[in-house]
Design a protein around this motif. Structure first.
Motif, PDB file in Angstrom:
ATOM      1  N   LYS A 267       0.841  -1.214   0.000  1.00 55.13           N
ATOM      2  CA  LYS A 267       0.000   0.000   0.000  1.00 55.13           C
ATOM      3  C   LYS A 267       0.865   1.249   0.000  1.00 55.13           C
ATOM      4  CE  LYS A 267      -3.965  -2.105   2.339  1.00 55.13           C
ATOM      5  NZ  LYS A 267      -4.725  -2.194   3.615  1.00 55.13           N
ATOM      6  N   ILE A 268       1.954   1.209   0.757  1.00 53.15           N
ATOM      7  CA  ILE A 268       2.871   2.360   0.790  1.00 53.15           C
ATOM      8  C   ILE A 268       3.518   2.562  -0.570  1.00 53.15           C
ATOM      9  CG2 ILE A 268       5.033   3.224   1.778  1.00 53.15           C
ATOM     10  CD1 ILE A 268       4.218   1.782   4.391  1.00 53.15           C
ATOM     11  N   LYS A 270       2.464   1.552  -3.527  1.00 56.11           N
ATOM     12  CA  LYS A 270       1.463   1.975  -4.510  1.00 56.11           C
ATOM     13  C   LYS A 270       1.183   3.463  -4.389  1.00 56.11           C
ATOM     14  CE  LYS A 270      -3.209   0.982  -6.195  1.00 56.11           C
ATOM     15  NZ  LYS A 270      -4.432   0.167  -6.000  1.00 56.11           N
ATOM     16  N   LEU A 271       1.048   3.941  -3.151  1.00 58.14           N
ATOM     17  CA  LEU A 271       0.807   5.364  -2.906  1.00 58.14           C
ATOM     18  C   LEU A 271       1.952   6.220  -3.450  1.00 58.14           C
ATOM     19  CD1 LEU A 271      -0.658   7.728  -1.385  1.00 58.14           C
ATOM     20  CD2 LEU A 271       0.733   7.099   0.601  1.00 58.14           C
ATOM     21  N   LEU A 272       3.186   5.856  -3.102  1.00 58.57           N
ATOM     22  CA  LEU A 272       4.331   6.681  -3.479  1.00 58.57           C
ATOM     23  C   LEU A 272       4.649   6.587  -4.967  1.00 58.57           C
ATOM     24  CD1 LEU A 272       6.670   5.950  -0.429  1.00 58.57           C
ATOM     25  CD2 LEU A 272       5.273   7.972  -0.836  1.00 58.57           C
ATOM     26  N   LYS A 273       4.421   5.416  -5.575  1.00 57.80           N
ATOM     27  CA  LYS A 273       4.688   5.275  -7.009  1.00 57.80           C
ATOM     28  C   LYS A 273       3.655   6.011  -7.851  1.00 57.80           C
ATOM     29  CE  LYS A 273       7.085   0.832  -6.611  1.00 57.80           C
ATOM     30  NZ  LYS A 273       7.068  -0.610  -6.944  1.00 57.80           N
ATOM     31  N   ASN A 274       2.427   6.081  -7.372  1.00 59.76           N
ATOM     32  CA  ASN A 274       1.362   6.736  -8.131  1.00 59.76           C
ATOM     33  C   ASN A 274       1.303   8.243  -7.910  1.00 59.76           C
ATOM     34  OD1 ASN A 274       0.230   4.540  -9.521  1.00 59.76           O
ATOM     35  ND2 ASN A 274      -0.920   3.906  -7.731  1.00 59.76           N
ATOM     36  N   GLU A 275       1.747   8.699  -6.736  1.00 60.41           N
ATOM     37  CA  GLU A 275       1.615  10.127  -6.414  1.00 60.41           C
ATOM     38  C   GLU A 275       2.939  10.816  -6.125  1.00 60.41           C
ATOM     39  OE1 GLU A 275      -1.460  10.991  -3.555  1.00 60.41           O
ATOM     40  OE2 GLU A 275      -2.590   9.190  -4.102  1.00 60.41           O
ATOM     41  N   GLY A 276       4.021  10.049  -6.008  1.00 61.47           N
ATOM     42  CA  GLY A 276       5.298  10.648  -5.652  1.00 61.47           C
ATOM     43  C   GLY A 276       5.357  10.944  -4.163  1.00 61.47           C
ATOM     44  N   LEU A 277       6.516  11.394  -3.696  1.00 57.80           N
ATOM     45  CA  LEU A 277       6.710  11.706  -2.278  1.00 57.80           C
ATOM     46  C   LEU A 277       6.626  13.208  -2.050  1.00 57.80           C
ATOM     47  CD1 LEU A 277       7.486  10.838   0.633  1.00 57.80           C
ATOM     48  CD2 LEU A 277       9.884  11.132  -0.055  1.00 57.80           C
ATOM     49  N   ASN A 278       5.666  13.631  -1.225  1.00 55.56           N
ATOM     50  CA  ASN A 278       5.598  14.996  -0.720  1.00 55.56           C
ATOM     51  C   ASN A 278       5.088  14.921   0.714  1.00 55.56           C
ATOM     52  OD1 ASN A 278       2.897  14.451  -1.010  1.00 55.56           O
ATOM     53  ND2 ASN A 278       2.509  16.038  -2.550  1.00 55.56           N
ATOM     54  N   HIS A 283       2.979  11.690   5.246  1.00 54.48           N
ATOM     55  CA  HIS A 283       2.145  11.455   6.426  1.00 54.48           C
ATOM     56  C   HIS A 283       1.233  10.245   6.234  1.00 54.48           C
ATOM     57  CE1 HIS A 283       3.446  14.790   8.835  1.00 54.48           C
ATOM     58  NE2 HIS A 283       3.179  15.667   7.874  1.00 54.48           N
ATOM     59  N   GLN A 284       0.749  10.050   5.010  1.00 50.41           N
ATOM     60  CA  GLN A 284      -0.078   8.865   4.745  1.00 50.41           C
ATOM     61  C   GLN A 284       0.737   7.582   4.913  1.00 50.41           C
ATOM     62  OE1 GLN A 284      -2.786   9.142   1.174  1.00 50.41           O
ATOM     63  NE2 GLN A 284      -1.894  11.195   1.008  1.00 50.41           N
ATOM     64  N   SER A 285       2.001   7.624   4.482  1.00 52.04           N
ATOM     65  CA  SER A 285       2.882   6.457   4.614  1.00 52.04           C
ATOM     66  C   SER A 285       3.196   6.161   6.076  1.00 52.04           C
ATOM     67  CB  SER A 285       4.184   6.688   3.840  1.00 52.04           C
ATOM     68  OG  SER A 285       3.927   6.881   2.470  1.00 52.04           O
ATOM     69  N   ILE A 286       3.440   7.218   6.862  1.00 55.58           N
ATOM     70  CA  ILE A 286       3.703   7.046   8.293  1.00 55.58           C
ATOM     71  C   ILE A 286       2.497   6.409   8.981  1.00 55.58           C
ATOM     72  CG2 ILE A 286       4.068   8.261  10.478  1.00 55.58           C
ATOM     73  CD1 ILE A 286       6.558   8.190   8.767  1.00 55.58           C
ATOM     74  N   TRP A 305      14.044   5.671   5.528  1.00 54.21           N
ATOM     75  CA  TRP A 305      14.025   6.107   4.125  1.00 54.21           C
ATOM     76  C   TRP A 305      13.117   7.331   3.949  1.00 54.21           C
ATOM     77  CZ3 TRP A 305      10.271   6.812   0.459  1.00 54.21           C
ATOM     78  CH2 TRP A 305      10.696   6.934  -0.866  1.00 54.21           C
ATOM     79  N   LEU A 306      11.948   7.302   4.566  1.00 54.23           N
ATOM     80  CA  LEU A 306      11.003   8.422   4.454  1.00 54.23           C
ATOM     81  C   LEU A 306      11.594   9.710   5.021  1.00 54.23           C
ATOM     82  CD1 LEU A 306       7.660   6.632   5.423  1.00 54.23           C
ATOM     83  CD2 LEU A 306       8.120   7.762   3.233  1.00 54.23           C
ATOM     84  N   GLU A 307      12.223   9.611   6.184  1.00 53.73           N
ATOM     85  CA  GLU A 307      12.790  10.806   6.820  1.00 53.73           C
ATOM     86  C   GLU A 307      13.888  11.420   5.940  1.00 53.73           C
ATOM     87  OE1 GLU A 307      11.496  12.126   9.333  1.00 53.73           O
ATOM     88  OE2 GLU A 307      10.235  10.505  10.066  1.00 53.73           O
ATOM     89  N   LYS A 308      14.698  10.562   5.340  1.00 50.29           N
ATOM     90  CA  LYS A 308      15.783  11.057   4.485  1.00 50.29           C
ATOM     91  C   LYS A 308      15.243  11.697   3.206  1.00 50.29           C
ATOM     92  CE  LYS A 308      19.697   9.392   1.717  1.00 50.29           C
ATOM     93  NZ  LYS A 308      20.500   8.202   1.321  1.00 50.29           N
TER      94      LYS A 308
END
Length: 411
Positions: A267-268, A270-278, A283-286, A305-308
């Motif tokens: 799920k994480i 899919k979210l990041l690949k479809n919308e990118g990281l911002n 926050h959704q991934s956390i 990885w997210l924090e970096k």
């Protein structure tokens, strides 16, 4: 009508149209001419690579060995790609800016190749790559040579796979799980139950595709194949299946926990690949990560990885940051599918197909590139970049006489 056909089939189709329709087809080219035109366009597209005004990221990776050679490819994707479209990046949004073939890829060769490619294409704001030692070494060497502040983005798929590997690979239950699946597959292979064999995963990169295996196990759990009470009647499908995977019931708690972990990581991703990281997807991934236990190594790996990478995103642009190199794996898959049709699967000038598999190329662009690229340029490119192929070495062997071969051996 549109379809995908071979070069030779194209000639036959033209002959049918010439003989059976009113179309005025004066000349039908030889299939080898069409092959040369295709490769000329690929070489022409690489020649036309130039700097652009917009900020962009490079996606770099090398393929597994094909024949005795490896392929190194660099793609360009605009940094604001997620503001232009919805969903994951496709090959249409990518431009191939570099194709290199080598018998061996090292950190030095990667640095040299990046130097040559970025000299024409300009320098990206970030490079997306897996965490392989050769690529890491090559990117670091390039940055040292040019005192460059290019950011490096670790591909999320490989990060998740490494987290799962750290958490599960050395546990006794995971080893029992893998052993049970291997033994069960052996018992079912070449029987009428072969359709129930679990997916086969290659040893290298196993944790990148482990969800396929867990999905198979999840279906068996949902059907309560092993949780129903009582002994199955001897010889029935249920009894044979239970016999093939005899440890499944005792491992079910572990398998359920494994499935829960991979479902969350999927799920994480899919979210990041479809919308990118911002900041929003961060926050959704956390929030999703909190579904995993605090002591989960997978949770800790992804959190680090997210924090970096959220700091990298905030530094570069308000646009969501692309974080996956999946698209280059897809490109390699398409290329290999075409290359494997050859009697000798070896890296040759067919690598020039790769630029044609990227971007949104229209008829006018293709014609323009073809007209501006001469056949001698194609020959020169092949001599410089692919000096030795299986076909060339076979021809050399049969053209040489015994004396020459003995001299070469002694030399």
């Amino acid at each position: 009508m549109e379809g995908v056909i071979s070069y030779r089939s194209g000639i036959r189709v033209l002959e049918i149209f010439k003989n059976k329709t009113s179309l005025d087809i004066v000349w039908i080219p030889h299939f080898s001419s069409i092959i040369n035109w295709t490769y000329r366009i690929g070489e022409g597209l690489l020649n036309e690579v130039k700097k652009i005004d917009k900020s962009w990221v490079a996606i770099a990776d090398h393929s597994i060995d094909i024949g005795r050679k490896q392929l190194f490819v660099v793609l360009r994707v605009e940094l604001d790609i997620f503001l232009q479209r919805d969903g994951a990046i496709t090959l249409k949004e990518c431009e191939c800016i570099g194709v290199k073939v080598a018998s061996k890829i090292t950190g030095e060769s990667v640095a040299d190749d990046l130097e040559e490619i970025f000299q024409k294409a300009g320098e990206p704001v970030a490079i997306i790559k897996d965490n392989g030692s050769v690529l890491n070494n090559g990117v670091d060497k390039y940055k040292e040579r040019h005192n460059s502040d290019i950011e490096t983005v670790e591909d999320i798929t490989h990060v998740v796979a490494n987290g799962l590997k750290k958490q599960f690979e050395k546990t006794k239950q995971y080893k029992r799980y893998m052993s049970m699946l291997r033994e069960g597959a052996t018992k079912l292979r070449q029987t009428d139950l072969a359709f129930l064999i679990p997916p086969k995963l290659r040893k290298k990169g196993r944790f990148q595709a482990i969800s396929r295996l867990n999905n198979w196990s999840k279906k068996l759990i949902d059907k309560k194949i092993f949780s129903k009470r009582g002994r199955a009647k001897k010889g029935t499908l249920l009894a044979r299946l239970r016999g093939a995977f005899s440890d499944f019931k005792s491992l079910e708690p572990f398998i359920k926990n494994f499935i829960k972990t991979t479902d969350t990581t999927n799920k994480i991703m899919k979210l990041l690949k479809n919308e990118g990281l911002n900041i929003s997807t961060y926050h959704q991934s956390i929030k999703l990560l909190k579904k995993l236990p605090r002591n989960s190594k997978t949770r800790k790996t992804i959190r680090v990885w997210l924090e970096k990478h959220i700091k990298i995103q905030e530094k570069l642009s308000p646009s969501p940051l692309p974080i996956s190199s999946d698209i280059i794996e897809s490109l390699f898959g398409k290329f290999k599918n075409r290359l494997e049709r050859s009697p000798q699967s070896d890296m040759n000038r067919a690598v020039l197909l790769i630029p044609l598999l990227c971007g949104n190329l229209d008829k006018d662009r293709l014609l323009s590139v073809l007209e501006n690229t001469q056949h001698k340029e194609l020959k020169n490119w092949e001599e410089e970049n692919i000096p030795h192929t299986v076909r060339k070495e076979r021809m050399k062997f049969f053209n040489n006489n015994i004396q020459k071969l003995e001299m070469e051996k002694s030399a």
